[in-house]
Design an enzyme around this catalytic site. Structure first.
Site, PDB file in Angstrom:
ATOM      1  N   GLU A   1     -20.012  -4.118  22.626  1.00  0.00           N
ATOM      2  CA  GLU A   1     -19.321  -5.157  23.056  1.00  0.00           C
ATOM      3  C   GLU A   1     -17.988  -4.899  22.103  1.00  0.00           C
ATOM      4  O   GLU A   1     -16.992  -5.269  22.597  1.00  0.00           O
ATOM      5  CB  GLU A   1     -19.999  -6.461  22.673  1.00  0.00           C
TER       6      GLU A   1
ATOM      7  N   HIS B   1     -30.227 -15.548  22.547  1.00  0.00           N
ATOM      8  CA  HIS B   1     -29.348 -15.346  23.586  1.00  0.00           C
ATOM      9  C   HIS B   1     -28.347 -16.483  24.210  1.00  0.00           C
ATOM     10  O   HIS B   1     -27.602 -16.431  25.016  1.00  0.00           O
ATOM     11  CB  HIS B   1     -30.043 -14.571  24.903  1.00  0.00           C
TER      12      HIS B   1
ATOM     13  N   HIS C   1       1.037  -1.288   0.065  1.00  0.00           N
ATOM     14  CA  HIS C   1      -0.043  -0.028  -0.148  1.00  0.00           C
ATOM     15  C   HIS C   1       0.897   1.243   0.035  1.00  0.00           C
ATOM     16  O   HIS C   1       1.111   1.681   0.872  1.00  0.00           O
ATOM     17  CB  HIS C   1      -0.950   0.181   1.285  1.00  0.00           C
TER      18      HIS C   1
ATOM     19  N   HIS D   1      -4.007   3.000  -3.848  1.00  0.00           N
ATOM     20  CA  HIS D   1      -4.189   2.482  -2.176  1.00  0.00           C
ATOM     21  C   HIS D   1      -3.424   1.406  -2.099  1.00  0.00           C
ATOM     22  O   HIS D   1      -2.901   1.129  -1.000  1.00  0.00           O
ATOM     23  CB  HIS D   1      -5.717   2.139  -2.016  1.00  0.00           C
TER      24      HIS D   1
END
Lengths: 693, 693
Positions: free
Chosen positions: B432, B494, B36, B274
């Site tokens: 989270e 869950h 890159h 890039h």
């Protein structure tokens, strides 16, 4: 903030119905002893208004294609939805509410698609609902483009809205940030999100963890943003909805300030009202405040339920009116109607497989990602229902169909991409999690077939969405390329090691890792055939960056069975007995190593069978006879070859088998060096075979 | 936008050095053929300014605790960092740059901690660096509070800044949205983020997928936001940094508009600059434009490197000046110095285990999440380095130490939580993924020991961060409660099913699932002992929601070995032979089932051994003798019992063994019903044992 403000045509029965919702929510949670009463109480006016006053829906036909969609992103508040389904007449009755969160009931802890009529999507893991709703809104546009591209906006039988109720938790999760940015870019005027801004989550006052200006954030995404000050203000809610509908080039965000648990005198506006029963004393107070009999539970006045069940008649009337439009469209647009019928039946067109490429055996070969790209381009004219894209890795994932326009408003176009609202190339940006949720939403919404790509390593980022798709059995396809150390120089952060194991572990997700270009074609074919049945679940394709030889002996039938004999024991081998036989199992780019290994072993008098294993998930559900035909009991010497952790292979290796695997992270170098250094070679497989014998 | 604007003390050598960076970046990628170059070229002035003009750092001592931290969130632009490390004198030389992305080099594809001196954190998976930098900034504050709480702001030897360079990809990823919201809430004035706004990603012009106003979004998070129009404007960059430093109660976001690949005449401002080599023709043009010899590669003028290596002297001087402050602090604050020394050595205090609770055998028992909470509260006064919290599930995860203040500004306080900047309870909100990355950042920054909790199912949301922590071996602890269908009514969304398998598959992550309260204590003890060595990696604790019996026979030694004999074969059983022996392996809440099963089998004349398996990861690295002592070869009849998929157990079951497992999703009901309905029972284990014999 809790002053009631209702429109002129709102009756006392409406008010009583709203209060009935609050009482039922409190009673239902109290009965089972656990659950989430608070939000169901405070959202009662909003939910009731949507189901009884705003949305176009027909309780008798939950699959009406033109229905407005309702997504309860805060799935823990399942009572918000269940009580509306009960009131509107979707089939739930009072006994179902009494059976909340118990074995076999229609009212599980979180709303489950396929389980309860009127539930559009399984929600609960926060953020997924809102993010998938963005996919629904995108799907609505694409379907509109497939079936009725010429009719002016708002006048097509396919035009409708997607409504979402989201909580603080949904807003905090990153997946909604990603999806909301995409929704802004996509100018999804058919998406209306209510943010239930109650400032309470499980740790009580959200101020401890949330100080941002959420409304300003949504403005930054390019949404149309409104605020309603008070969940009891039905007039303001209705006005906001009208204003939202009027803005057709932006998704709408309506922030509604509510008081969780209202009107519970001691528990409202606290974390305790969020996720636990209120207690009988508090419920008595609620009932007194609302004019209900504190001695009764599950009290629903006959007039109330008679009033709310008028939703059935209204639905029927709306459906009848729509049917006339639809029939007119069907009469006018026979070709589009035929496509609509085929897609709705999830059928594939006659002879579609003729378009598929095939590849001659070739030691130089083709990267399987490249073969996948060629499949997609070949199918583009045949399967207009197939569409997808990448999380900013289009060229690497080979996910762009040749010549396809990008899906998006004109303003999204760039010099490389021609964007049109009905285009089929999706651009998710570097937002894998939202991509996953959006693909699910597209599959939930209608009959098109979405796919999305990223590097296999970054399946980790989208795992929350993948799991939920698997829970629902949603038919979406993940194009996960760069599937091993074979990607080379990008190094350990980009090289999947544990991913095949971790994804195979997900129930109802099929992981395919084709050995070569032809198995890639067969994999796509098998997936598209399989997904003619909705519930068969998502599929992940693990594809190579590097070229792999195009092999002799690959088979479509074999791929559909998950594993098959690619090259059998040599029948005329000297000293043929089970003592010198070994089975070599491999997937993907390592099948070529198994083929090489067979030849090396033959030179040493060891007779090997090569089993190509494109899909362990499909193999393990074959009947015992087939499994025994591929892995006969009397050949216990077995070797697996896969450039990843061995965990999924032990079941098939048994006590004597030996894996050739990588149990540690990769490194940055060209891939041939890595295979050598990490011992994913035919020499290692030969050694493992000898050890296993 | 590309006009150079430099401060008065900027010399021609500085300019030449910046241009040298561009040429080296182009040459290094060209040599290996992949990589890159574009961002390394356009960020040259910014990176050079930071390393040569702004940051306090000492190339001779990359571990200087008071150094400013530099996080390259866009890790693919690794040359941006490598070239600065080379110029500043961290030990990289020109040959290392020539060895970019090749086997064994110090310059792998993405920057790797532990591998290259001066790399603060492994980056590459987008978003993780910026999100972890938020953790670094939080850690800096907590460490300051532990070691030097009284000294005024800016005057402590521990005060320093965290600098981040982030790309469009970092900004699009949801994990940074989550982390940036937390940083705003936390008022992290020591965090300065540069957003390299080049409007190009792999799919070229970002307009196709990004139309939001990123700066406005960061303002909504409560950040101090500035814009610099042009990456060559060093004056504006310096001014923005000064302004950022002056705002001490907000993190700073500096959006720098750059032209990727500048000054490559044909490729700048395109996606092609890039992630691919520019090609020799284009590099010749770059060299001509910048006044370099187009015939040469890796051209570095002697005066340039001599000039930039003055960073070593400056670093030494800064370190010396700081050392005086530090010594004064050490002299004044003996107790804090002792703590600093202990923590820096990662030692635990003498007798710390005395504080640990222990539990008598008890059939009613305790939930392991509760025991975990009691461990944390017991250790609070003994281990000030231990701190953590939850993603809005504090009460469910039992992650709050009794009496601990929350970490945060006064403004974050609520009626439930007393927030102070040096507090130790963390509140991540429902984020989270950011929690995972922040925990890693805390561990990367210094010697404190962070933990964070959510439900085990939602480990999926944070998996990207968990993996990167494992790649680095970062010592963090995840408190994952509600670890099976045993959580009951919340249902399939869950209930973890595949999570133990999926997490065990991650190399260098240890998954512990203790059987009872005492094993939970032993697990925490083992983890804290283990993590006295940094690289041992992250640990996940899988803990029950429901009570589990406190068992006889559990052992600390056993837990440290991953698996051990909890209840052995009955020595005096009638007809004792390997033909009637079976080994029952189980983890967590299913160990009690194995214990029951042993008794049931004894009644049928089958002699069983119960093996408790708190950690398969630790067991599999024991020596062969120990493994054979627990699982003797002559007993091939084996049963595993775990309320999840069997995938990880087959290795130990062998050909004859049988798992008692769940291979499908759960359901919403009380947990006892679920265990019965899904066959996770002693009856099922008895049947499996008989089948296995």
């Amino acid at each position: 903030m809790t002053t009631r403000h209702v429109p002129d045509d709102w009756t006392d029965l409406d008010t009583r119905a709203v209060d009935t919702i609050r009482v039922l929510a409190a009673d239902a949670v109290q009965k089972v002893g656990n659950g989430h009463p608070g939000t169901a109480m405070s959202l009662a006016p909003l939910a009731y208004t949507l189901f009884q006053k705003v949305m176009r829906h027909d309780p008798a036909d939950p699959h009406w294609p033109a229905r407005d969609r309702f997504v309860l992103s805060c799935g823990h508040s399942s009572l918000t939805l269940y009580i509306q389904l009960y009131l509107a007449g979707y089939g739930l009755e009072l006994d179902d509410l009494k059976a909340l969160r118990t074995w076999g009931s229609l009212t599980p802890g979180h709303p489950e698609y396929h389980h309860t009529k009127g539930v559009e999507i399984t929600t609960g893991p926060l953020g997924q609902g809102l993010a998938s709703a963005v996919g629904m809104a995108m799907a609505a546009r694409r379907e509109r483009g497939l079936f009725d591209p010429e009719t002016p906006e708002g006048a097509s039988p396919f035009d409708h809205f997607v409504y979402v109720v989201a909580s603080d938790g949904d807003i905090e999760e990153g997946v909604t940030s990603e999806a909301s940015s995409i929704a802004g870019r996509q100018e999804l005027g058919n998406l209306i999100v209510f943010y239930d801004h109650n400032e309470i989550s499980i740790e009580d006052d959200t101020n401890i963890a949330l100080s941002e200006d959420v409304a300003a954030r949504y403005e930054a995404y390019g949404w149309h943003v409104q605020k309603v000050d008070g969940g009891e203000n039905v007039v303001a809610i209705l006005e906001a909805i009208e204003a939202a509908k009027a803005v057709t080039d932006k998704p709408s965000f309506i922030q509604v300030r509510t008081i969780i648990g209202y009107p519970a005198p001691n528990l409202m506006n606290t974390g305790k009202a969020h996720g636990a029963a209120l207690g009988t004393d508090e419920i008595v107070e609620v009932k007194k405040i609302l004019g209900f009999d504190p001695e009764q539970t599950f009290q629903v006045d006959d007039e109330v339920i008679a009033h709310t069940r008028k939703a059935v008649e209204r639905g029927e009337a709306a459906k009848t009116a729509w049917q006339a439009e639809f029939d007119q469209w069907a009469a006018d647009q026979g070709e589009h109607k035929a496509l609509f019928d085929r897609l709705t039946a999830r059928e594939l067109p006659q002879g579609w497989t003729d378009a598929l490429p095939s590849y001659p055996a070739d030691p130089k070969g083709v990267a399987t990602r490249k073969a996948s790209g060629e499949v997609l381009s070949a199918l583009a004219p045949v399967l207009p229902e197939l569409w997808g894209g990448s999380a900013d890795l289009a060229e690497s994932n080979n996910t762009t169909m040749k010549g396809a326009d990008s899906a998006g408003p004109k303003a999204a176009a760039t010099k490389d991409w021609n964007a049109t609202p009905y285009g089929r190339t999706l651009h998710f940006g570097i937002r894998e999690h939202a991509m996953g949720a959006i693909l699910t939403g597209i599959a939930m919404h209608g009959p098109t077939r979405p796919y999305g790509g990223t590097f296999l390593t970054f399946s980790d980022y989208m795992r929350g969405a993948v799991r939920l798709a698997a829970v629902m059995g949603a038919p979406v396809t993940y194009v996960w390329t760069h599937d091993s150390i074979g990607l080379g120089e990008d190094g350990p952060t980009h090289q999947p090691i544990e991913h095949m194991a971790a994804l195979r572990a997900i129930p109802n997700l099929s992981m395919l890792r084709p050995a070569d270009a032809n198995e890639t074609v067969f994999a796509w074919r098998a997936v598209l055939e399989r997904q003619t049945v909705w519930k068969t679940g998502p599929v992940g394709l693990a594809l190579t960056r590097q070229n792999v030889p195009t092999l002799e002996g690959t088979s479509y039938e074999g791929v559909t069975k998950g594993a098959y004999v690619l090259a059998d024991f040599d029948a005329d081998a000297a000293g043929d007995s089970s003592d010198n036989k070994v089975i070599l199992m491999a997937s993907g780019s390592e099948v070529q190593i198994a083929v090489e290994t067979k030849a090396l072993l033959a030179a040493e008098g060891i007779n090997a069978r090569v089993v190509s294993v494109p899909c362990l998930d499909w193999f393990e559900v074959q009947d015992a006879d087939y499994i025994a035909s591929v892995l006969p009991q009397d050949v216990q010497a077995r070797v697996s070859v896969e450039a990843g952790v061995a965990q999924p292979w032990w079941r098939w290796l048994g006590s004597a088998g030996r894996p050739v695997s990588i149990e540690h992270y990769g490194a940055s170098a060209d891939y041939k060096t890595l295979y050598e250094k990490f011992g994913i070679t035919s020499a290692a497989a030969v050694a493992a075979a000898k050890e296993s014998l």
